[in-house]
Motif scaffolding. Sequence first.
Motif, PDB file in Angstrom:
ATOM      1  N   MET A 123       1.981   2.902   2.730  1.00 40.36           N
ATOM      2  CA  MET A 123       0.944   2.435   1.877  1.00 40.36           C
ATOM      3  C   MET A 123       0.331   1.158   2.462  1.00 40.36           C
ATOM      4  O   MET A 123      -1.102   1.227   2.246  1.00 40.36           O
ATOM      5  CB  MET A 123       1.648   2.160   0.311  1.00 40.36           C
ATOM      6  N   ASP A 124       1.052  -0.107   2.782  1.00 37.58           N
ATOM      7  CA  ASP A 124       0.533  -1.280   3.181  1.00 37.58           C
ATOM      8  C   ASP A 124       1.456  -1.958   3.818  1.00 37.58           C
ATOM      9  O   ASP A 124       2.777  -1.657   3.547  1.00 37.58           O
ATOM     10  CB  ASP A 124      -0.021  -1.911   1.803  1.00 37.58           C
ATOM     11  N   THR A 125       1.253  -3.004   4.111  1.00 32.34           N
ATOM     12  CA  THR A 125       1.974  -4.354   4.796  1.00 32.34           C
ATOM     13  C   THR A 125       1.480  -5.340   3.931  1.00 32.34           C
ATOM     14  O   THR A 125       0.434  -5.839   4.182  1.00 32.34           O
ATOM     15  CB  THR A 125       2.065  -4.381   6.403  1.00 32.34           C
ATOM     16  N   ILE A 126       2.572  -6.313   3.609  1.00 35.60           N
ATOM     17  CA  ILE A 126       2.176  -7.342   2.706  1.00 35.60           C
ATOM     18  C   ILE A 126       3.139  -8.464   3.309  1.00 35.60           C
ATOM     19  O   ILE A 126       3.932  -8.544   3.791  1.00 35.60           O
ATOM     20  CB  ILE A 126       2.466  -7.052   1.181  1.00 35.60           C
ATOM     21  N   ASP A 127       2.423  -9.723   2.821  1.00 38.19           N
ATOM     22  CA  ASP A 127       3.097 -10.811   3.125  1.00 38.19           C
ATOM     23  C   ASP A 127       4.024 -11.328   2.300  1.00 38.19           C
ATOM     24  O   ASP A 127       3.971 -11.263   0.782  1.00 38.19           O
ATOM     25  CB  ASP A 127       2.077 -12.098   3.697  1.00 38.19           C
TER      26      ASP A 127
END
Length: 136
Positions: free
Chosen positions: A80-84
């Motif tokens: 889905m995504d890469t988040i911090d």
Amino acid sequence: MKKFLVVVAAGLLLVGCGTAENEPVEEAEQTGAPETEEVTEEEGYLTAEEFIERAPEGKTYSSYATELLLWGSAQEVRYMDTIDTDKEEYGAYKVDIIKVEDGFVAVAFDGEEITGSWTFETVEELREEIQVEATE
């Protein structure tokens, strides 16, 4: 490793070439072939437990990233995504969001290896728990 990926890609291409296109249209209509059913997006996905077993803590990031591409192309998971994140309990500053059959898995990594995995029921819950707080 490149040879393996080429073999996998060739195999996927061959699997995609079905025998249905060799069957005459009239014959398919006469046999009353059922119309294709809509398949839910999660059907065939790995469960969170299965995914975490395949991507355990300590696994090298390069190996995980390569396998994630294969699992995605085989529709076993959905990236889905890469988040911090800045939360110490995750042991990293980056977290991948992976959609699995029974929810979402957060996979923390430090660029060299996986530092942990956690499951969540919704992506909103995952983001609220993990994502860096916005500063004004």
